[in-house]
Each structure stands twice: as C-alpha cells, then as structure tokens.
Scaffold this motif. Structure first.
Motif, PDB file in Angstrom:
ATOM      1  N   GLN A   1       0.831  -1.211   0.000  1.00 28.02           N
ATOM      2  CA  GLN A   1       0.000   0.000   0.000  1.00 28.02           C
ATOM      3  C   GLN A   1       0.865   1.261   0.000  1.00 28.02           C
ATOM      4  O   GLN A   1       0.619   2.197  -0.772  1.00 28.02           O
ATOM      5  N   VAL A   2       1.885   1.294   0.847  1.00 24.72           N
ATOM      6  CA  VAL A   2       2.780   2.458   0.901  1.00 24.72           C
ATOM      7  C   VAL A   2       3.534   2.602  -0.414  1.00 24.72           C
ATOM      8  O   VAL A   2       3.673   3.705  -0.954  1.00 24.72           O
ATOM      9  N   SER A   3       4.008   1.485  -0.971  1.00 24.67           N
ATOM     10  CA  SER A   3       4.742   1.525  -2.236  1.00 24.67           C
ATOM     11  C   SER A   3       3.858   2.032  -3.369  1.00 24.67           C
ATOM     12  O   SER A   3       4.302   2.832  -4.195  1.00 24.67           O
ATOM     13  N   ASP A   4       2.619   1.567  -3.417  1.00 22.32           N
ATOM     14  CA  ASP A   4       1.689   2.036  -4.452  1.00 22.32           C
ATOM     15  C   ASP A   4       1.458   3.533  -4.341  1.00 22.32           C
ATOM     16  O   ASP A   4       1.420   4.245  -5.350  1.00 22.32           O
ATOM     17  N   THR A   5       1.312   4.026  -3.116  1.00 21.80           N
ATOM     18  CA  THR A   5       1.115   5.465  -2.914  1.00 21.80           C
ATOM     19  C   THR A   5       2.330   6.251  -3.386  1.00 21.80           C
ATOM     20  O   THR A   5       2.190   7.276  -4.057  1.00 21.80           O
ATOM     21  N   LEU A   6       3.514   5.769  -3.048  1.00 23.10           N
ATOM     22  CA  LEU A   6       4.734   6.447  -3.494  1.00 23.10           C
ATOM     23  C   LEU A   6       4.854   6.435  -5.015  1.00 23.10           C
ATOM     24  O   LEU A   6       5.220   7.438  -5.627  1.00 23.10           O
ATOM     25  N   LEU A   7       4.536   5.310  -5.634  1.00 17.33           N
ATOM     26  CA  LEU A   7       4.631   5.216  -7.091  1.00 17.33           C
ATOM     27  C   LEU A   7       3.607   6.103  -7.794  1.00 17.33           C
ATOM     28  O   LEU A   7       3.882   6.661  -8.851  1.00 17.33           O
ATOM     29  N   ARG A   8       2.424   6.235  -7.211  1.00 21.12           N
ATOM     30  CA  ARG A   8       1.407   7.111  -7.816  1.00 21.12           C
ATOM     31  C   ARG A   8       1.851   8.570  -7.796  1.00 21.12           C
ATOM     32  O   ARG A   8       1.438   9.360  -8.633  1.00 21.12           O
ATOM     33  N   ASN A   9       2.681   8.935  -6.829  1.00 19.65           N
ATOM     34  CA  ASN A   9       3.133  10.317  -6.700  1.00 19.65           C
ATOM     35  C   ASN A   9       4.575  10.510  -7.153  1.00 19.65           C
ATOM     36  O   ASN A   9       5.183  11.548  -6.869  1.00 19.65           O
ATOM     37  N   LEU A  10       5.107   9.538  -7.867  1.00 17.98           N
ATOM     38  CA  LEU A  10       6.504   9.588  -8.307  1.00 17.98           C
ATOM     39  C   LEU A  10       6.786  10.777  -9.223  1.00 17.98           C
ATOM     40  O   LEU A  10       7.889  11.328  -9.218  1.00 17.98           O
ATOM     41  N   SER A  11       5.790  11.195  -9.975  1.00 15.83           N
ATOM     42  CA  SER A  11       6.005  12.306 -10.903  1.00 15.83           C
ATOM     43  C   SER A  11       6.392  13.595 -10.176  1.00 15.83           C
ATOM     44  O   SER A  11       7.054  14.458 -10.767  1.00 15.83           O
ATOM     45  N   LEU A  12       6.037  13.727  -8.920  1.00 14.09           N
ATOM     46  CA  LEU A  12       6.420  14.921  -8.160  1.00 14.09           C
ATOM     47  C   LEU A  12       7.939  15.043  -8.020  1.00 14.09           C
ATOM     48  O   LEU A  12       8.462  16.148  -7.883  1.00 14.09           O
ATOM     49  N   LEU A  13       8.637  13.918  -8.084  1.00 15.08           N
ATOM     50  CA  LEU A  13      10.088  13.955  -7.943  1.00 15.08           C
ATOM     51  C   LEU A  13      10.772  14.549  -9.171  1.00 15.08           C
ATOM     52  O   LEU A  13      11.943  14.921  -9.117  1.00 15.08           O
ATOM     53  N   PHE A  14      10.044  14.647 -10.280  1.00 21.15           N
ATOM     54  CA  PHE A  14      10.620  15.222 -11.491  1.00 21.15           C
ATOM     55  C   PHE A  14      10.475  16.740 -11.542  1.00 21.15           C
ATOM     56  O   PHE A  14      11.050  17.377 -12.426  1.00 21.15           O
TER      57      PHE A  14
END
Length: 118
Positions: free
Chosen positions: A52-65
């Motif tokens: 669940q935590v990993s999915d949340t991080l991956l959904r918001n990965l674009s913010l790191l760009f």
C-alpha cells in the motif's frame, strides 16, 4: 503504515551505510532496494502495508521530477549552448540501455530454457 515506511527508509539507510562503509561505487538507494528485495524474497511475499505504501509512493513519483524540470528551465541557456552534447548523450545512453536490455533478455531466455531441460 508507519511500520512499512520505516521498513522502506530503513532499507535505504542500510544501503547508504553499506556504501559509506565499503566505498563501493554504487548508489546507496540501489543497495537498499537489493536489501529490501532480499528480505521480501526471504519472507515469501510483500506485506499488504508495504504494498500500500509503495503504491502510494509510485502514484506520486512524478512529483520527484519537478526539481529536475525546474533545473532544466533554469539552465536552458546552457543546454542551448551544449545541445549537441546533450542530444548525443541522450541518444547514446538510450541506445546502450536498449542494447543491454535486449542482450539481458536473450541471455535470460537461454538460461530459462537450460533450466527447463534439467
């Protein structure tokens, strides 16, 4: 949820500490991912909280760009001056990645066929 985040950050920290102690020329987060992967394989699966935590991080990965995009916009004049080198590096690194991936897939396919015949 806190335990899963702690696990992810702990693996990251262990990777960073391992690299700092050994001096290997590898990124600490990559070593941390290997540590996490090894632990999950040993456990036999991914706990629901970690998934669940990993999915949340991956959904918001674009913010790191966003910081990288700001950096590109900030130094656009430098990129314009060095466009040939930047373009060559992008094309060259992409070609190397595609070639390496293809060779790896061919090797793994041959390896899986050898294992199937045993």
């Amino acid at each position: 949820m806190i335990g899963a985040i702690t696990l992810l950050l702990g693996c990251h920290l262990l990777g960073e500490l391992f690299i700092a102690a050994t001096g290997l020329p590898l990124p600490g987060p990559v070593v941390g991912m290997v540590i996490l992967f090894t632990g999950l394989m040993t456990r036999g699966g991914v706990p629901d909280s970690v998934a669940q935590v990993s999915d949340t991080l991956l959904r918001n990965l674009s913010l790191l760009f966003v910081p990288a995009g700001v950096g590109v916009m900030l130094h656009l004049s430098l990129i314009e001056k060095e466009w040939l080198g930047v373009t060559a590096a992008l094309i060259g690194s992409s070609a190397i990645t595609v070639i390496f991936t293809a060779l790896l897939m061919v090797g793994l396919k041959k390896l899986s066929h050898l294992g199937a015949n045993d």
